[in-house]
Design a protein around this motif. Structure first.
Motif, mmCIF file in Angstrom:
data_model
loop_
_atom_site.group_PDB
_atom_site.id
_atom_site.type_symbol
_atom_site.label_atom_id
_atom_site.label_comp_id
_atom_site.label_asym_id
_atom_site.label_seq_id
_atom_site.Cartn_x
_atom_site.Cartn_y
_atom_site.Cartn_z
ATOM 1 N N PHE A 32 0.798 -1.215 0.000
ATOM 2 C CA PHE A 32 0.000 0.000 0.000
ATOM 3 C C PHE A 32 0.834 1.270 0.000
ATOM 4 N N GLY A 33 0.708 2.037 -1.108
ATOM 5 C CA GLY A 33 1.326 3.361 -1.174
ATOM 6 C C GLY A 33 0.214 4.396 -1.091
ATOM 7 N N GLY A 34 -0.585 4.483 -2.152
ATOM 8 C CA GLY A 34 -1.781 5.334 -2.147
ATOM 9 C C GLY A 34 -3.025 4.490 -2.317
ATOM 10 N N GLY A 35 -2.845 3.221 -2.687
ATOM 11 C CA GLY A 35 -3.961 2.287 -2.716
ATOM 12 C C GLY A 35 -4.361 1.756 -4.083
ATOM 13 N N PRO B 250 10.828 -3.760 -4.082
ATOM 14 C CA PRO B 250 10.779 -3.585 -2.620
ATOM 15 C C PRO B 250 9.357 -3.254 -2.135
ATOM 16 N N GLU B 251 8.573 -2.557 -2.959
ATOM 17 C CA GLU B 251 7.176 -2.270 -2.604
ATOM 18 C C GLU B 251 6.409 -3.584 -2.467
ATOM 19 N N SER B 252 6.492 -4.409 -3.505
ATOM 20 C CA SER B 252 5.746 -5.670 -3.528
ATOM 21 C C SER B 252 6.151 -6.596 -2.387
HETATM 22 C C1 LIG Z 1 3.857 2.792 -7.164
HETATM 23 C C2 LIG Z 1 3.999 1.382 -6.737
HETATM 24 C C3 LIG Z 1 3.303 0.876 -5.622
HETATM 25 C C4 LIG Z 1 2.464 1.720 -4.722
HETATM 26 O O1 LIG Z 1 1.392 2.365 -5.273
HETATM 27 P P1 LIG Z 1 -0.129 1.964 -5.002
HETATM 28 O O2 LIG Z 1 -0.888 3.048 -5.654
HETATM 29 O O3 LIG Z 1 -0.359 1.889 -3.538
HETATM 30 O O4 LIG Z 1 -0.317 0.652 -5.662
HETATM 31 C C5 LIG Z 1 3.435 -0.468 -5.322
HETATM 32 N N1 LIG Z 1 4.223 -1.284 -6.051
HETATM 33 C C6 LIG Z 1 4.910 -0.827 -7.126
HETATM 34 C C7 LIG Z 1 5.777 -1.795 -7.885
HETATM 35 C C8 LIG Z 1 4.820 0.510 -7.513
HETATM 36 O O5 LIG Z 1 5.503 0.956 -8.574
#
Ligand SMILES: *Cc1c(COP(=O)(O)O)cnc(C)c1O
Length: 449
Positions: free
Chosen positions: A264-267, A384-386
């Motif tokens: 979750f970053g912005g959703g 790293p987000e995933s």
């Molecule tokens: C931008 C990004 C996110 C976070 O954004 P959401 O709008 O929360 O999905 C997550 N994973 C990756 C790989 C991204 O580039």
């Protein structure tokens, strides 16, 4: 032979996006003007964004919205994406849980952001717009927009946070490869940028500076529109293609998820995979558990407050109703750049408030530990987000190991980490830190809103 990957033929691709706003008993509150506090309408928003996106943004009645043929045609370049059963991960965790992931890393740009970049550029082109602009931090959104702009014959100008341009040089090379003009922000090309540089010649840039430059460019240039890669309702709408496909693919696997997880970053990727399944909680009595995984260092869902706040650091945007840490909150410089955002999207914020989903926060080192386990079992190096979603999945799978429950867990792999190897390098060298926030620190930022 056990089936590993579930693919939809092109003829089976969903032809409509899902708009969860239509099925919510309590609708999300509307964005308001910071001075008058009046709700904003389509005309107000359409000064900056493509008009059709503004119509979608405020649509609280139509549950399904047709995907234009021209967008479908571009989706066919990489969709459907695979639904994969993570047998090797299950085995390594010795869990009775069945783990599936939706692999959004397999497209020309390597993250889910392209799913919304394409329709945003299509609608801009339809309206006679010639130029699009945006800001980008880590560079995933800027790269997706640059590609989509080239596909629909638009000029793209991307303001990239200056410091991240230096830290992640390959992302700006990707944007330029697709033909975009990339400018480090703050820059001398806008009034806002000049003001910032005059005050602080060595300003490293932030999403706040980049947003103000991109918005200024869009409002002062005829035929130029601004686009945003997350947070807003229409972005989650476009991303619903992920969950709509997954719904069909889970049926092919003969299963239905008990738990759905995304980072979750912005959703937008969370909403994308979760909302089509949440529809069945809202309408058909299903009881799936929805988990949004955020960084411990940026915990708006687990420790933020629900209230009106600015969408950007500098306070240029309308006021948005959301779970927030305060728009002045400066998240630690973790490697999951896409999750370093102070607030949550309006739909998700309402769903969280109503108890229809939950958030978990995860320390940085735990996310990399999970990312490495995933790479070594399933053979994909995650963004790293995933890895936040993977870490939350590992937690749930280990709970199943303790209780013996054979839950079906579905998570979204929002992107691959092949251009984030400096982050992996630092983790492998033992140089990564965790950043816990004290209650005082959180309260101080909220007080400043
Ligand atoms: C931008 C990004 C996110 C976070 O954004 P959401 O709008 O929360 O999905 C997550 N994973 C990756 C790989 C991204 O580039």
């Amino acid at each position: 032979m056990k089936q590993k990957r579930f693919m939809l033929p092109e003829s089976e691709l969903p032809r409509e996006w899902y708009n969860i706003q239509a099925d919510m008993a309590t609708k999300p509150l509307l964005p308001i003007h910071p001075k008058t506090r009046e709700p904003l309408g389509v005309d107000d928003l359409a000064r900056i964004f493509p008009r059709e996106c503004c119509v979608q943004e405020l649509d609280q009645t139509n549950a399904f919205i047709p995907i234009p043929d021209e967008v479908m045609e571009k989706y066919q370049y990489y969709r459907s994406t695979p639904l994969v059963r993570a047998y090797a991960l299950e085995e390594a965790l010795e869990t009775p849980a069945h783990i599936y992931f939706k692999n959004e890393s397999v497209n020309p740009l390597g993250s889910h952001k392209i799913n919304s970049a394409l329709p945003q550029c299509y609608y801009a082109k339809q309206e006679g717009t010639t130029n699009v602009t945006t800001e980008t931090g880590a560079g995933q959104w800027g790269a997706a927009l640059s590609y989509a702009a080239s596909v629909f014959g638009l000029e793209a100008a991307v303001y990239q946070v200056k410091i991240s341009m230096q830290q992640k040089p390959y992302r700006s090379s990707i944007m330029r490869t697709f033909g975009a003009a990339v400018t480090g922000s703050p820059s001398m090309s806008t009034r806002a940028g000049k003001d910032i540089i005059t005050r602080d010649p060595r300003h490293p840039g932030s999403l706040g500076t980049a947003i103000s430059e991109a918005v200024e460019l869009a409002t002062t240039t005829p035929g130029c529109k601004y686009t945003l890669g997350s947070v807003l309702n229409h972005v989650a709408l476009h991303q619903s293609i992920i969950g709509l496909e997954a719904e069909k693919q889970m049926a092919m696997a003969g299963e239905y998820p008990d738990v759905v997880i995304a980072c979750f970053g912005g959703g937008s990727n969370f909403g994308g995979i979760a909302f089509p399944f949440m529809r069945h909680n809202l309408k058909d009595g299903k009881t799936t558990d929805f988990i949004a995984a955020e960084p411990e260092s940026c915990p708006k869902l687990t420790r933020g407050q629900f209230r009106y706040d600015f969408g950007d650091e500098a306070g240029y945007t309308p006021l948005l109703p959301m779970f927030t840490l305060g728009h002045g909150f400066k998240p630690a410089n973790i490697h999951a750049g896409g999750l370093r955002y102070h607030g949550a999207g309006m739909i998700v914020s309402q769903l969280l408030k109503d108890g229809l989903m939950r958030g978990v926060d995860i320390p940085q080192t735990e996310t990399f530990e999970a990312g490495l386990l995933f790479a070594r079992t399933e053979g994909i190096i995650p963004a790293p987000e995933s890895s936040h979603a993977i870490a939350a999945t590992v937690r749930e799978a280990l709970k199943c190991k303790q209780t013996g429950e054979q839950k079906v867990i579905l998570f979204n792999l929002s992107g691959h980490g092949l251009i984030d190897m400096t982050a992996y390098e630092q983790y492998l060298n033992g140089d990564l830190m965790n950043y816990q926030l004290s209650d005082e620190e959180i309260a101080r930022n909220l007080d400043r809103i």
